[in-house]
Design an enzyme around this catalytic site. Structure first.
Site, PDB file in Angstrom:
ATOM      1  N   CYS A   1      -3.327  10.761   1.429  1.00  0.00           N
ATOM      2  CA  CYS A   1      -2.493   9.610   1.080  1.00  0.00           C
ATOM      3  C   CYS A   1      -1.137   9.980   0.471  1.00  0.00           C
ATOM      4  CB  CYS A   1      -3.253   8.714   0.104  1.00  0.00           C
ATOM      5  SG  CYS A   1      -4.757   8.035   0.812  1.00  0.00           S
TER       6      CYS A   1
ATOM      7  N   LYS B   1       0.836  -1.212   0.000  1.00  0.00           N
ATOM      8  CA  LYS B   1       0.000   0.000   0.000  1.00  0.00           C
ATOM      9  C   LYS B   1       0.869   1.260   0.000  1.00  0.00           C
ATOM     10  CE  LYS B   1      -3.152   3.025   0.552  1.00  0.00           C
ATOM     11  NZ  LYS B   1      -4.061   3.434  -0.498  1.00  0.00           N
TER      12      LYS B   1
HETATM   13  N1  LIG Z   1      -9.204   9.389   2.241  1.00  0.00           N
HETATM   14  C1  LIG Z   1      -8.619   8.653   1.305  1.00  0.00           C
HETATM   15  O1  LIG Z   1      -8.649   8.979   0.125  1.00  0.00           O
HETATM   16  C2  LIG Z   1      -7.941   7.328   1.652  1.00  0.00           C
HETATM   17  C3  LIG Z   1      -7.691   6.396   0.634  1.00  0.00           C
HETATM   18  C4  LIG Z   1      -7.105   5.176   0.964  1.00  0.00           C
HETATM   19  C5  LIG Z   1      -6.735   4.932   2.294  1.00  0.00           C
HETATM   20  N2  LIG Z   1      -6.976   5.874   3.266  1.00  0.00           N
HETATM   21  C6  LIG Z   1      -6.599   5.558   4.642  1.00  0.00           C
HETATM   22  O2  LIG Z   1      -7.780   5.213   5.352  1.00  0.00           O
HETATM   23  C7  LIG Z   1      -7.649   5.594   6.735  1.00  0.00           C
HETATM   24  C8  LIG Z   1      -8.840   6.445   7.135  1.00  0.00           C
HETATM   25  O3  LIG Z   1      -8.799   7.627   6.378  1.00  0.00           O
HETATM   26  P1  LIG Z   1     -10.066   8.580   6.213  1.00  0.00           P
HETATM   27  O4  LIG Z   1      -9.752   9.483   5.069  1.00  0.00           O
HETATM   28  O5  LIG Z   1     -11.315   7.772   6.173  1.00  0.00           O
HETATM   29  O6  LIG Z   1     -10.002   9.355   7.614  1.00  0.00           O
HETATM   30  P2  LIG Z   1     -11.128  10.315   8.233  1.00  0.00           P
HETATM   31  O7  LIG Z   1     -10.421  11.286   9.101  1.00  0.00           O
HETATM   32  O8  LIG Z   1     -12.029  10.821   7.132  1.00  0.00           O
HETATM   33  O9  LIG Z   1     -12.023   9.340   9.127  1.00  0.00           O
HETATM   34  C9  LIG Z   1     -11.579   8.702  10.267  1.00  0.00           C
HETATM   35  C10 LIG Z   1     -12.749   8.564  11.238  1.00  0.00           C
HETATM   36  O10 LIG Z   1     -12.308   7.769  12.337  1.00  0.00           O
HETATM   37  C11 LIG Z   1     -12.918   8.262  13.537  1.00  0.00           C
HETATM   38  N3  LIG Z   1     -12.113   7.759  14.646  1.00  0.00           N
HETATM   39  C12 LIG Z   1     -10.826   8.045  14.932  1.00  0.00           C
HETATM   40  N4  LIG Z   1     -10.420   7.326  15.995  1.00  0.00           N
HETATM   41  C13 LIG Z   1     -11.489   6.572  16.398  1.00  0.00           C
HETATM   42  C14 LIG Z   1     -11.679   5.631  17.422  1.00  0.00           C
HETATM   43  N5  LIG Z   1     -10.709   5.303  18.276  1.00  0.00           N
HETATM   44  N6  LIG Z   1     -12.902   5.049  17.527  1.00  0.00           N
HETATM   45  C15 LIG Z   1     -13.914   5.377  16.683  1.00  0.00           C
HETATM   46  N7  LIG Z   1     -13.777   6.265  15.682  1.00  0.00           N
HETATM   47  C16 LIG Z   1     -12.568   6.854  15.538  1.00  0.00           C
HETATM   48  C17 LIG Z   1     -12.902   9.776  13.327  1.00  0.00           C
HETATM   49  O11 LIG Z   1     -13.865  10.411  14.141  1.00  0.00           O
HETATM   50  C18 LIG Z   1     -13.219   9.892  11.825  1.00  0.00           C
HETATM   51  O12 LIG Z   1     -14.605  10.042  11.599  1.00  0.00           O
HETATM   52  C19 LIG Z   1      -6.314   6.309   6.835  1.00  0.00           C
HETATM   53  O13 LIG Z   1      -5.338   5.391   7.268  1.00  0.00           O
HETATM   54  C20 LIG Z   1      -6.025   6.717   5.416  1.00  0.00           C
HETATM   55  O14 LIG Z   1      -4.642   6.853   5.162  1.00  0.00           O
HETATM   56  C21 LIG Z   1      -7.583   7.057   2.976  1.00  0.00           C
END
Ligand SMILES: NC(=O)c1ccc[n+]([C@@H]2O[C@H](COP(=O)([O-])OP(=O)(O)OC[C@H]3O[C@@H](n4cnc5c(N)ncnc54)[C@H](O)[C@@H]3O)[C@@H](O)[C@H]2O)c1
Length: 405
Positions: A252, A198
């Site tokens: 990312c 990844k």
């Molecule tokens: N956004 C993208 O385009 C993308 C693409 C591929 C991978 N990712 C990866 O996916 C993961 C999530 O990214 P995202 O963009 O969805 O993040 P985000 O910030 O949009 O969402 C994360 C959510 O997790 C919640 N959260 C955090 N800690 C928590 C806990 N202990 N218990 C319950 N809820 C909790 C937050 O309130 C938030 O709503 C990251 O590792 C990111 O690198 C993101």
């Protein structure tokens, strides 16, 4: 039953997709307002096809709560930022979520980490939690996500996926869960390979974009058209150069490659340089705008505005956005009051100099820096009247008033 932990840009569509394909799903997020909004029937961000998917999932019985559930499979999709100083992954969100999962998980549960993590993160930070809690009955899996905001729903259905597991049988079980909706190929491997794969995918894109950005700078000095150079070079059957731009944003590409620099500081030099090159682009655009102001006799910086605040077109996500980086550079160099900013996709106030209508934005401006090619303006320079356009994304055509990178 599946409990998806973290209902952000990745967790929410994943939970909705599973629920609308017959999986019993509960989505958990510790953000009460977010859960209240979902329970009131509203999605929390804008994304093509998300509202339809949400309606399907609600009809299928998805539930949203702040509580972790007792269930067979947990999918953790919480943020994984990097430490700005030592460049290493900040695993604290993943650790906190996994710790809570272990408090409620029944015997034999599967804990899937979907968050992007650097190689070894699960061994170093999650596996010890199982030992601490004496929960070796729980199986660990890493299932990283590849979807791109703006095309998430399509890509969730069609992308290939990777599942890393200690136990191939558990890997097969989790692959079957994802195959409930995913029509792509699902590769099963070990956890460290999945972690590395990844990060490597996003690093590949960061490095390729940095190459294009450097070519843009070289071509500008040499008086060549970088877009024509790349277009023709890409006719070579083994060349695929990405496009230069005003910088790289989002959760990312500007983040994940730092994990490798942080963990392998003596070795990952080329990656560090690529990230620095991408990070130099907002300042490069600012300099380009100053040059164009001189060329066109514009001496009042308050007559220059920025269109676009998000990190890419047709999304509302502003994380690490090149426009935010550009405004920071402007503030650091104290070059005038912050430029006026408008983005039709961002209704909430993100920066003090933001306005909320195109008319208000354009009023009194002589020059616009088009940082994002939203569909509203892509290929439509007339949307900005006859103003001078700085076009670092090459989306405004080749009119006499359009200045490329
Ligand atoms: N956004 C993208 O385009 C993308 C693409 C591929 C991978 N990712 C990866 O996916 C993961 C999530 O990214 P995202 O963009 O969805 O993040 P985000 O910030 O949009 O969402 C994360 C959510 O997790 C919640 N959260 C955090 N800690 C928590 C806990 N202990 N218990 C319950 N809820 C909790 C937050 O309130 C938030 O709503 C990251 O590792 C990111 O690198 C993101």
């Amino acid at each position: 039953m599946v409990n998806v932990i973290g209902l952000g840009y990745i967790g929410l569509p994943t939970a909705l997709m599973m629920a609308s394909h017959g999986v019993e799903v509960t989505g958990t997020d510790y953000n009460k307002d977010l859960v209240a909004m979902l329970n009131a029937g509203r999605t929390t961000f804008k994304e093509e096809g998300l509202d339809g998917l949400f309606a399907d999932a609600v009809r299928a019985g998805i539930r949203f709560t702040t509580e972790y559930q007792k269930c067979d499979i947990y999918i953790v999709s919480v943020p994984t930022p990097y430490d700005k100083v030592d460049k290493k992954i900040d695993p604290s969100y993943v650790v906190a979520a996994c710790r809570t999962v272990l408090e409620v998980a029944p015997e034999g549960a599967v804990l899937v980490i979907e968050s992007t993590v650097s190689p070894n993160t699960i061994d170093r930070f999650v596996r010890p939690l199982l030992e601490e809690a004496n929960r070796q009955d729980v199986s660990l899996v890493h299932a990283p996500e590849r979807i791109i905001p703006g095309n998430m729903v399509y890509e969730l259905l069609h992308n290939n996926r990777t599942i890393g597991a200690d136990d191939p049988e558990v890997g097969e079980r989790v692959a079957k869960l994802y195959a409930s909706f995913c029509q792509g190929e699902i590769a099963i491997t070990d956890i460290r390979t999945a972690e590395m794969t990844k990060v490597v995918e996003n690093t590949y894109r960061a490095v390729n974009i940095a190459f294009a950005n450097e070519l843009a700078k070289v071509c500008r000095i040499g008086g060549m058209d970088v877009y024509e150079v790349i277009r023709i070079a890409n006719k070579h059957p083994r060349v695929n150069i990405l496009q230069p731009g005003p910088g790289v944003g989002g959760h990312c590409i500007p983040v994940d490659p730092w994990f490798l620099v942080g963990d392998y500081p003596e070795t990952a030099n080329f990656i560090r340089l690529a990230l620095q090159t991408n990070f130099s682009m907002p300042e490069y655009v600012l300099r380009r705008a100053h040059e164009a102001m001189e060329e066109h006799g514009i001496d009042d910086p308050s007559r220059v505005g920025i269109y676009g605040l998000t990190y890419k077109e047709d999304v509302d996500d502003v994380r690490e956005s090149p426009t935010l980086q550009l405004l920071e550079v402007q503030a650091e160099h104290l070059c005038g009051a912050p430029m006026r900013v408008y983005d039709p996709w961002v209704e909430r106030d993100e920066v003090p100099s933001q306005v909320h209508s195109m008319d208000e934005f354009l009023d009194g401006l002589d020059m616009v820096i088009v940082m994002v090619g939203h569909s509203e303006v892509k290929g439509k320079p007339e949307a900005f009247g006859d103003r001078i356009l700085i076009d670092p994304r090459n989306v405004m055509g080749n009119g006499a008033n359009v200045c490329k990178l």
